[in-house]
Scaffold this motif. Sequence first.
Motif, mmCIF file in Angstrom:
data_model
loop_
_atom_site.group_PDB
_atom_site.id
_atom_site.type_symbol
_atom_site.label_atom_id
_atom_site.label_comp_id
_atom_site.label_asym_id
_atom_site.label_seq_id
_atom_site.Cartn_x
_atom_site.Cartn_y
_atom_site.Cartn_z
ATOM 1 N N ALA A 101 -6.056 -21.924 -45.712
ATOM 2 C CA ALA A 101 -5.220 -22.039 -44.509
ATOM 3 C C ALA A 101 -6.150 -21.889 -43.239
ATOM 4 O O ALA A 101 -7.123 -21.286 -43.491
ATOM 5 N N GLY A 102 -5.803 -22.723 -42.231
ATOM 6 C CA GLY A 102 -6.522 -22.688 -41.100
ATOM 7 C C GLY A 102 -5.687 -22.791 -39.947
ATOM 8 O O GLY A 102 -4.392 -23.071 -40.004
ATOM 9 N N ALA A 103 -5.987 -22.584 -38.741
ATOM 10 C CA ALA A 103 -5.075 -22.615 -37.477
ATOM 11 C C ALA A 103 -6.018 -22.912 -36.167
ATOM 12 O O ALA A 103 -7.263 -22.629 -36.306
ATOM 13 N N ALA A 104 -5.396 -23.374 -35.149
ATOM 14 C CA ALA A 104 -6.067 -23.792 -33.878
ATOM 15 C C ALA A 104 -5.917 -22.495 -32.955
ATOM 16 O O ALA A 104 -5.134 -21.562 -32.988
ATOM 17 N N PHE A 150 -5.506 -14.354 -44.021
ATOM 18 C CA PHE A 150 -5.482 -15.427 -44.815
ATOM 19 C C PHE A 150 -5.925 -16.697 -44.001
ATOM 20 O O PHE A 150 -5.690 -17.730 -44.541
ATOM 21 N N VAL A 151 -5.973 -16.512 -42.663
ATOM 22 C CA VAL A 151 -6.552 -17.776 -42.078
ATOM 23 C C VAL A 151 -8.144 -17.735 -41.752
ATOM 24 O O VAL A 151 -8.836 -17.162 -41.374
ATOM 25 N N GLU A 152 -8.342 -18.763 -42.967
ATOM 26 C CA GLU A 152 -9.939 -18.637 -43.129
ATOM 27 C C GLU A 152 -10.718 -19.440 -42.487
ATOM 28 O O GLU A 152 -11.932 -19.425 -42.052
ATOM 29 N N ILE A 153 -10.147 -20.626 -41.650
ATOM 30 C CA ILE A 153 -10.727 -21.560 -40.723
ATOM 31 C C ILE A 153 -10.114 -21.491 -39.501
ATOM 32 O O ILE A 153 -8.843 -21.938 -39.459
ATOM 33 N N VAL A 154 -10.683 -21.570 -38.319
ATOM 34 C CA VAL A 154 -10.150 -21.660 -36.978
ATOM 35 C C VAL A 154 -10.773 -22.881 -36.442
ATOM 36 O O VAL A 154 -12.054 -22.819 -36.321
ATOM 37 N N SER A 155 -9.934 -23.978 -36.158
ATOM 38 C CA SER A 155 -10.572 -25.177 -35.733
ATOM 39 C C SER A 155 -9.500 -25.816 -34.621
ATOM 40 O O SER A 155 -8.100 -25.785 -35.006
ATOM 41 N N PHE A 161 -10.773 -29.324 -38.852
ATOM 42 C CA PHE A 161 -10.460 -28.499 -39.779
ATOM 43 C C PHE A 161 -10.643 -29.208 -41.299
ATOM 44 O O PHE A 161 -11.197 -28.837 -42.124
ATOM 45 N N ILE A 162 -10.333 -30.737 -41.195
ATOM 46 C CA ILE A 162 -10.727 -31.285 -42.534
ATOM 47 C C ILE A 162 -12.120 -31.409 -42.690
ATOM 48 O O ILE A 162 -12.556 -31.369 -43.762
ATOM 49 N N VAL A 163 -12.864 -31.649 -41.848
ATOM 50 C CA VAL A 163 -14.317 -31.667 -41.930
ATOM 51 C C VAL A 163 -14.953 -30.379 -42.388
ATOM 52 O O VAL A 163 -15.906 -30.290 -43.204
ATOM 53 N N ALA A 164 -14.230 -29.336 -41.955
ATOM 54 C CA ALA A 164 -14.770 -27.982 -42.091
ATOM 55 C C ALA A 164 -14.660 -27.638 -43.700
ATOM 56 O O ALA A 164 -15.258 -26.819 -44.145
ATOM 57 N N LEU A 165 -13.815 -28.312 -44.234
ATOM 58 C CA LEU A 165 -13.434 -27.889 -45.516
ATOM 59 C C LEU A 165 -14.638 -28.680 -46.526
ATOM 60 O O LEU A 165 -14.565 -28.446 -47.910
#
Length: 408
Positions: A101-104, A150-155, A161-165
Amino acid sequence: GLLSQGAPSAGQSDAPGPVVVADVRGPLDQRALDFLVDTVDTADAQLVVIKIDNPGIASGDPSGLFSAVADAAVPVVAWVGPAGAEAYGGVAELLLRVDVAGAAPGAEVGYLTPTVAGDGGVDVVADPDLIPPLFDDAVTITQEGPNPEFVEIVSPTIGQFIVALDGTLVRGVEVETGETVTEDGVEVVTSSVNVRFVKPDLFTRFLRLSIRPDATFFFLVAGLALAAFEFYAAGAGVAAAVAALSLFLAGYGMATLPINWLAIAATVVGLVLYTWDFQRHELGIRSIIGTIAMFVGGLFFVGGPAQISTSFWSVLLTVVGIMLFYLFAMTTIVRSRFGTPTIGREHLVGASGTAESALDPDGVVVIEGAKWRARAHRAASISAGEGIEVVSVEGITLQVAPEQIAKT
């Protein structure tokens, strides 16, 4: 020759599949949930991304979506964005169930209960001791944190976000979404896969025009106001068609949202009071009470928790728009329909004409070829085709009497 033809296909089979992004905004209903289930089951995808900007689940059963995410053949991730996006209720719970899960920054997550707005059921998979503030409150995601675990990536963007995966091991599969390239002597990571955005079908998107409470409230009052306009203007039916379309969309919104029916009643009563004053050609206490009733009805239009609510400013703009519509547009258009430039109202007193419809006490009369809205005394019985005479003029309505009685 056979080997040379087979080589490209073999190379293509090793290439990573596309990233499929499901984009559906606003409160979720059963049609939107079914769309997400179909997207999660996409066979040719390397990765499925659920783009979230949904203030909760308005209606429907999310268990099918939760099961589809758990049993998906490919990794399923979710991103809440862009800034200002919301993930409440069952949508926030979805963040607990996806693989990543990620979020801006600036997105909000919380109000985990209830899972479905207006439903008292709770179905949260996380340990309540880990996220107690999120059950009845929301937090804003920041770049620096702290954020919910549970918010693992902040983009800030879904592309980042897709690139960070890239390189993430999900369900035993290493995700390949980025590649390192050199630009102006600097190494940067860019997307290396085809990203395909998918949305619900056109009819579903049309229905979802009214999925937000603000839109449902607008379509309801606009539809009822246009129906009143059509009744008084006696036009070609365009307003009636638009009113029917607006009420259809309002009906879909009311069928899917957790509606407060007392607020619906207040809204309808407010419009009735406006129409009553318009019928009497005055702006009085009824219009003031009607304005208050509509405004209060709009603010409390939904009966669910804080997940789904109306905006103060959108309700205010809608109510002010209806007020101006009754004060100016409706009066002006109706006057133009029932009068002609060659007949001045000041010259109509004493004029004779014919009742086009029965006056009981209101109806339509014809004077020198022009149609006018008219009202007769309740004691006077005027049938269609009977002769009339204008006694007085009040606004755009003629006060008439049977021709024989007026002469006596």
